[in-house]
Motif scaffolding. Structure first.
Motif, short mmCIF file in Angstrom:
data_model
loop_
_atom_site.label_atom_id
_atom_site.label_comp_id
_atom_site.label_asym_id
_atom_site.label_seq_id
_atom_site.Cartn_x
_atom_site.Cartn_y
_atom_site.Cartn_z
N SER B 123 0.73 -1.36 0.06
CA SER B 123 0.07 0.09 -0.12
C SER B 123 0.97 1.32 0.13
CB SER B 123 -0.94 0.22 1.48
OG SER B 123 -2.11 -0.70 1.03
N ASP B 124 0.62 2.09 -0.60
CA ASP B 124 1.07 3.50 -0.79
C ASP B 124 -0.10 4.61 -0.43
OD1 ASP B 124 2.19 5.93 -0.80
OD2 ASP B 124 3.38 5.56 -2.47
N PRO B 125 -0.36 4.94 0.65
CA PRO B 125 -1.56 6.00 0.84
C PRO B 125 -1.05 7.32 0.37
CG PRO B 125 -0.69 5.33 3.06
CD PRO B 125 -0.08 4.66 2.06
N ASP B 126 -0.02 7.75 -0.18
CA ASP B 126 0.33 8.92 -0.51
C ASP B 126 0.66 9.81 0.51
OD1 ASP B 126 1.25 8.95 -3.08
OD2 ASP B 126 -0.80 10.03 -3.83
N ASP B 127 1.07 9.37 1.69
CA ASP B 127 1.16 10.51 2.96
C ASP B 127 2.89 10.32 3.26
OD1 ASP B 127 1.44 7.95 4.04
OD2 ASP B 127 0.06 8.30 5.26
N TYR B 128 3.60 9.45 2.67
CA TYR B 128 5.04 9.71 3.04
C TYR B 128 5.64 9.17 4.31
CZ TYR B 128 4.86 12.05 -1.65
OH TYR B 128 4.84 12.57 -2.82
N ILE B 129 4.48 8.64 5.02
CA ILE B 129 4.95 8.35 6.23
C ILE B 129 4.34 6.88 6.46
CG2 ILE B 129 5.16 10.44 7.31
CD1 ILE B 129 2.41 10.28 8.57
N ASN B 130 3.43 6.38 5.80
CA ASN B 130 2.96 5.03 6.10
C ASN B 130 2.84 4.25 4.70
OD1 ASN B 130 2.22 5.35 8.82
ND2 ASN B 130 0.70 6.94 7.96
N VAL B 131 4.11 4.39 4.17
CA VAL B 131 4.24 3.39 2.83
C VAL B 131 4.60 2.17 3.09
CG1 VAL B 131 5.42 3.37 0.57
CG2 VAL B 131 4.77 5.67 1.57
N GLY B 132 3.92 1.27 2.32
CA GLY B 132 4.28 -0.23 2.72
C GLY B 132 5.80 -0.41 2.20
N PRO B 133 6.32 -1.58 2.93
CA PRO B 133 7.93 -1.63 2.57
C PRO B 133 8.10 -2.30 1.24
CG PRO B 133 7.19 -3.31 4.11
CD PRO B 133 5.98 -2.36 4.16
N SER B 139 3.48 -1.62 -9.48
CA SER B 139 2.98 -0.22 -10.23
C SER B 139 2.38 0.85 -9.24
CB SER B 139 2.21 -0.72 -11.27
OG SER B 139 0.90 -0.76 -10.84
N SER B 140 2.43 2.11 -9.80
CA SER B 140 1.83 3.13 -8.84
C SER B 140 0.30 2.78 -8.74
CB SER B 140 2.26 4.46 -9.39
OG SER B 140 1.71 4.50 -10.74
N ALA B 141 -0.25 2.33 -9.78
CA ALA B 141 -1.68 2.16 -9.85
C ALA B 141 -2.04 0.97 -9.06
CB ALA B 141 -2.25 1.71 -11.33
N THR B 142 -1.15 0.17 -8.80
CA THR B 142 -1.41 -0.98 -7.87
C THR B 142 -1.43 -0.59 -6.49
OG1 THR B 142 -0.59 -2.61 -9.48
CG2 THR B 142 -0.89 -3.50 -7.32
N ARG B 143 -0.08 0.04 -6.23
CA ARG B 143 -0.08 0.56 -4.55
C ARG B 143 -1.29 1.47 -4.16
NH1 ARG B 143 5.20 2.17 -6.99
NH2 ARG B 143 5.24 4.31 -7.32
N ALA B 144 -1.69 2.55 -5.15
CA ALA B 144 -2.98 3.16 -4.78
C ALA B 144 -4.00 2.21 -4.64
CB ALA B 144 -3.08 4.02 -5.81
N LYS B 145 -4.25 1.41 -5.62
CA LYS B 145 -5.45 0.42 -5.30
C LYS B 145 -5.34 -0.44 -4.17
CE LYS B 145 -7.43 -0.53 -9.88
NZ LYS B 145 -6.49 0.18 -10.89
N GLY B 148 -7.29 0.83 -1.08
CA GLY B 148 -8.87 0.37 -1.21
C GLY B 148 -8.72 -1.10 -0.82
N TRP B 149 -7.99 -1.93 -1.18
CA TRP B 149 -8.06 -3.48 -0.78
C TRP B 149 -8.00 -3.61 0.82
CZ3 TRP B 149 -4.12 -4.83 -5.07
CH2 TRP B 149 -4.91 -4.69 -6.39
N HIS B 150 -7.10 -2.76 1.10
CA HIS B 150 -6.53 -2.99 2.73
C HIS B 150 -7.74 -2.40 3.50
CE1 HIS B 150 -3.66 -3.76 5.33
NE2 HIS B 150 -3.62 -2.76 5.87
N GLY B 151 -8.47 -1.30 3.01
CA GLY B 151 -9.81 -0.90 3.69
C GLY B 151 -10.94 -1.93 3.48
N LEU B 152 -11.01 -2.49 2.34
CA LEU B 152 -11.82 -3.20 2.21
C LEU B 152 -11.82 -4.80 3.21
CD1 LEU B 152 -14.50 -4.55 0.43
CD2 LEU B 152 -12.85 -5.45 -0.98
N GLY B 153 -10.56 -5.30 3.28
CA GLY B 153 -10.05 -6.31 4.21
C GLY B 153 -10.36 -6.04 5.58
N ALA B 154 -10.10 -4.87 5.91
CA ALA B 154 -10.34 -4.48 7.26
C ALA B 154 -11.88 -4.60 7.76
CB ALA B 154 -10.05 -2.96 7.58
N ASN B 155 -12.83 -4.33 6.76
CA ASN B 155 -14.14 -4.72 6.93
C ASN B 155 -14.63 -6.19 7.19
OD1 ASN B 155 -15.03 -1.89 7.19
ND2 ASN B 155 -15.08 -1.75 4.70
N LEU B 156 -13.99 -6.71 6.04
CA LEU B 156 -14.04 -8.32 5.90
C LEU B 156 -13.73 -8.82 7.28
CD1 LEU B 156 -13.08 -9.17 2.48
CD2 LEU B 156 -15.41 -9.38 3.26
N ILE B 157 -12.49 -8.52 7.80
CA ILE B 157 -12.02 -8.94 9.26
C ILE B 157 -12.95 -8.69 10.29
CG2 ILE B 157 -10.29 -8.92 10.79
CD1 ILE B 157 -8.09 -8.49 8.40
#
Lengths: 151, 195
Positions: B123-133, B139-145, B148-157
């Motif tokens: 994940s890259d939430p474009d905040d420069y401090i919480n970028v996944g390792p 790709s930049s499209a994938t890390r932005a998407k 969203g998947w991570h937020g969806l995952g949180a709801n599923l959990i």
């Protein structure tokens, strides 16, 4: 010359020409340009904070000054009606922005506050960049969490 | 014919340790993600611990004691339907391990958590401090998407955990079977069945 120009124009899709005149499209383009400028300067500071980029006091201060200057542009004025995600192409602006304009403005004011004094704060060593990046990044996050569509 | 009820050591100590550590770090990670500080260092560490726990569970599913093994509890639709027929009887299941229906929940949780760890890493939430390792390796499209998947995952959990607790309460109060104590002590009353 004229012939080439005419030929070039003829190959441009009409839609693209119309889009260039569209204020909504212009506002979205301007927003993206704004964020791109933020990103270039944030990227440099974040790189120095992490040690990926060698610390350079003048460059760090310049990048931070750029960010300070950018936050004095009235960014929320670019969020015109009809430019939300789902209404316009290539927009990541959540429609919620327009239901909470005061809160949205407050988030941007938060970035401006975080940027205040940054050009001085990053001077004096790489260790001083980290806290500034954290403050700025926190302001980015605060707004993204609520108002940015997670594509 | 079902045999007599007897008390057995069902869950081994490592499996129990895994369960409670997973419960703790998933809860901590989830809460830090929702309500934690802007700089999400602790959230990241919870994710790394969960990743390690998932690797252990995967390994344990093949080499652990019988009740921990996937081959022991993953069953076909017939067995699941068979289990569900007796599910609402007001009596303990005395099932020796994960029952065929519960197995689906186990697999769902492990899969969703593995997906959650993966989307977090890129994940890259474009905040420069919480970028996944690992964000820079996609790709930049994938890390932005991935954000969203991570937020969806949180709801599923959240959904799966609520279901998990709901079913435990259902067993406790409807079927009068305590499933929490066996996960603490390892000891459970089971009935052997021929199948």
């Amino acid at each position: 010359m004229r012939l080439i120009l005419a030929a070039a124009l003829a190959t441009m899709p009409l839609a693209a020409i119309a889009q260039d005149d569209d204020p909504i499209h212009q506002a979205i383009e301007a927003r993206h340009g704004f964020y791109q400028m933020l990103a270039i300067n944030m990227g440099m500071l974040a790189g120095m904070a992490k040690g990926d980029v060698a610390y350079d006091e003048a460059a760090a201060s310049r990048a931070a000054a750029n960010i300070e200057a950018l936050t004095h542009y009235d960014l929320p004025s670019l969020f015109i009606e009809g430019s939300a995600h789902g209404q316009a192409e290539d927009s990541a602006a959540k429609p919620d922005i327009w239901n909470n304009l005061d809160e949205f403005r407050a988030k941007f004011a938060g970035l401006q506050e975080a940027a205040t004094g940054a050009s001085e704060a990053v001077k004096g060593g790489a260790a001083n960049v980290g806290p500034v990046v954290q403050k700025l990044g926190g302001a980015c996050k605060a707004c993204h969490d609520n108002f940015r569509e997670k594509s | 014919m079902p045999g007599p009820v007897r008390e057995v050591r069902l869950w081994d100590p490592l499996l129990r340790g895994f369960h409670w550590l997973l419960a703790f770090f998933v809860t901590a990670g989830w809460c830090l993600g929702q309500f934690g500080p802007a700089k999400m260092t602790l959230h990241f560490w919870c994710g790394y611990v969960v990743a390690g726990l998932l690797l252990f569970r995967l390994l344990w599913g093949f080499v652990g004691p019988a009740p921990a093994r996937f081959s022991h509890f993953i069953r076909g639709p017939g067995a699941i339907a068979g289990y569900m027929r007796g599910m609402f009887l007001r009596e303990p299941s005395h099932w020796p391990g994960h029952n065929p229906l519960g197995a689906l929940s186990v697999i769902a949780m492990l899969a969703v958590l593995a997906a959650q760890v993966s989307s977090g890493l890129i994940s890259d939430p474009d905040d420069y401090i919480n970028v996944g390792p690992l964000a820079s390796s996609v790709s930049s499209a994938t890390r932005a998407k991935a954000v969203g998947w991570h937020g969806l995952g949180a709801n599923l959990i959240l959904l799966l955990v609520v279901l998990h607790i709901g079913v435990i309460l259902f067993y406790r109060f409807w079927k009068r079977e305590d499933l929490v104590r066996p996960m603490l002590t390892g000891v459970k009353q089971v009935r052997d069945r021929e199948s």
